[in-house]
Write a protein that holds these residues in place. Structure first.
Motif, PDB file in Angstrom:
ATOM      1  N   SER A 127       1.060  -0.961  -0.012  1.00 39.96           N
ATOM      2  CA  SER A 127       0.231  -0.225   0.032  1.00 39.96           C
ATOM      3  C   SER A 127       0.593   1.729  -0.005  1.00 39.96           C
ATOM      4  O   SER A 127       2.224   1.387   0.507  1.00 39.96           O
ATOM      5  CB  SER A 127      -0.694   0.082   1.462  1.00 39.96           C
ATOM      6  OG  SER A 127       0.119  -0.232   2.306  1.00 39.96           O
ATOM      7  N   THR A 153      -2.821  -0.537  -3.638  1.00 45.12           N
ATOM      8  CA  THR A 153      -3.995  -0.315  -2.853  1.00 45.12           C
ATOM      9  C   THR A 153      -3.306   1.287  -2.482  1.00 45.12           C
ATOM     10  O   THR A 153      -2.661   1.160  -1.567  1.00 45.12           O
ATOM     11  CB  THR A 153      -4.153  -0.523  -1.224  1.00 45.12           C
ATOM     12  OG1 THR A 153      -4.304  -1.768  -1.809  1.00 45.12           O
ATOM     13  CG2 THR A 153      -5.600  -0.164  -0.092  1.00 45.12           C
ATOM     14  N   LYS A 155      -4.085   4.866  -0.312  1.00 48.76           N
ATOM     15  CA  LYS A 155      -4.870   4.906   1.282  1.00 48.76           C
ATOM     16  C   LYS A 155      -4.784   6.281   0.922  1.00 48.76           C
ATOM     17  O   LYS A 155      -4.674   7.533   0.578  1.00 48.76           O
ATOM     18  CB  LYS A 155      -3.826   4.961   2.286  1.00 48.76           C
ATOM     19  CG  LYS A 155      -2.549   3.644   2.564  1.00 48.76           C
ATOM     20  CD  LYS A 155      -3.586   2.367   2.596  1.00 48.76           C
ATOM     21  CE  LYS A 155      -4.237   2.290   3.871  1.00 48.76           C
ATOM     22  NZ  LYS A 155      -4.669   1.224   4.422  1.00 48.76           N
TER      23      LYS A 155
END
Length: 367
Positions: A127, A153, A155
């Motif tokens: 992430s 990912t 955030k």
């Protein structure tokens, strides 16, 4: 009389033997300029100071100058107080394909001078939490999942050090998962990386899948279908890691219709001559099940459905009582397994007709 772009003769001789067109360690001083003005040094020797097309002479302090070598093609000259000449060449745009974004909550550092940074990491699986502030408002970050496998990912508003380190501010208030080849574009505004465009889950360009992804991450999305070439239903789902479920965001429900008019006189639930309508649930979960039909009756007819091997029950039934016309009913069924729902019918007395009968199935939570 002043000659701002010259160096003392002894310095030029050193420059002539130095690499890259001249020694930049000894700047031209005011004393040197006095020698030039007095005619002690010939201006023709100034040419020995530079040797490469595009070289510049720049001020390094009050009445002091030095050579600034030419940069590479397409580079721009930036003010840089930390270097001796006060200027340095740099790229306004750069592409980074070496960065690894496989760790959790990675914080990236914006490269100096850049106004546009295209990050195309070769390794993902983790992430990205933050990217440090660029030199100017309006700088653009292009983030692409260019790896051979894995997801990334991004955030949403997760940095613990805001406003020291800028947050990502997405179009939707949730973390964003970049599948392979997906791109997000951010602009730096007021201390935030503000999402401007994407071709990720938020833009509806997710790949179609026929089974739920294994080991999903929070906020990961997919579109579940029964066929990638000719799907009869398309369910856009988002994973909630807290609940361990895929939540339905929208799409095309499952649907089956039988238009043929057929009759029954059974007082227990049975299939008509053409069984159904029916629908095979692809995965366990909670569903809204809606049934409907046109009934031609002079008494009472009921429509319900088997749930796999469990027979139809009155609790799920749709009833028409001395009322010819179109009827429908929806029920939320929780905790279903991956079974087939099959419509069944019964009457109180007599023989009655059902036609244009249908079943619509919409997921609520899956997994």
């Amino acid at each position: 009389m002043a000659f701002p772009y010259v160096r003392a003769y002894s310095d030029w001789k050193n420059a002539a033997s130095g690499s890259g067109g001249g020694d930049t360690s000894t700047p031209i001083t005011e004393a040197t300029l006095d020698l030039i003005e007095a005619g002690i040094v010939s201006l023709s020797t100034i040419l020995e100071l530079v040797s490469t097309k595009g070289d510049l002479l720049v001020a390094t302090a009050d009445n002091a100058y030095a050579r600034q070598g030419v940069g590479s093609n397409d580079q721009l000259l930036f003010a840089a107080s930390a270097v001796a000449n006060g200027l340095e060449w740099g790229d306004i745009t750069s592409m980074d394909s070496t960065t690894s974004l496989a760790g959790s909550n990675v914080d990236m550092t914006w490269p100096s001078h850049r106004r546009i940074w295209y990050v195309n990491p070769g390794t993902v699986g983790g992430s990205l939490r933050t990217v440090s502030a660029p030199p100017a408002e309006g700088s653009i970050l292009i983030l692409r999942n260019g790896a051979a496998s894995g997801t990334l990912t991004v955030k949403y508003l997760s940095s613990p050090n805001f406003p020291t380190i800028p947050h990502f501010y997405m179009l939707t208030a949730a973390d964003r998962v970049l599948a392979l080849g997906a791109i997000m574009i951010f602009v730096f505004q007021n201390g935030y990386w503000v999402e401007m465009a994407n071709n990720t889950a938020a833009s509806g360009t997710l790949a179609l899948v026929t089974s739920l992804p294994g080991s999903p991450t929070d906020a990961q999305e997919c579109i579940l279908v029964d066929s990638t070439s000719a799907p009869t239903y398309q369910w856009r789902l988002r994973y909630n890691s807290t609940a361990g479920k895929w939540y339905y965001l929208g799409g095309i429900p499952g649907y089956h219709e039988i238009t043929t008019a057929e009759t029954t006189s059974s007082t227990t639930y049975v299939a008509l001559a053409t069984a159904g309508p029916l629908f095979a649930l692809p995965v366990a979960g909670d569903y809204d099940v809606e049934i409907g039909s046109k009934f031609i009756v002079n008494n009472t007819i009921n429509m319900s459905y088997d749930i796999g091997g469990t027979g139809a029950v009155d609790a799920d039934r749709l009833t028409a009582n001395n009322n010819t016309g179109q009827h429908s009913r929806v029920r939320r069924k929780t905790g279903l397994t991956a079974v087939t729902l099959t419509a069944k019918y019964k009457v109180d007395t007599g023989t009655h007709t059902a036609e244009n009968r249908w079943m619509r199935v919409t997921p609520v939570r899956l997994g």
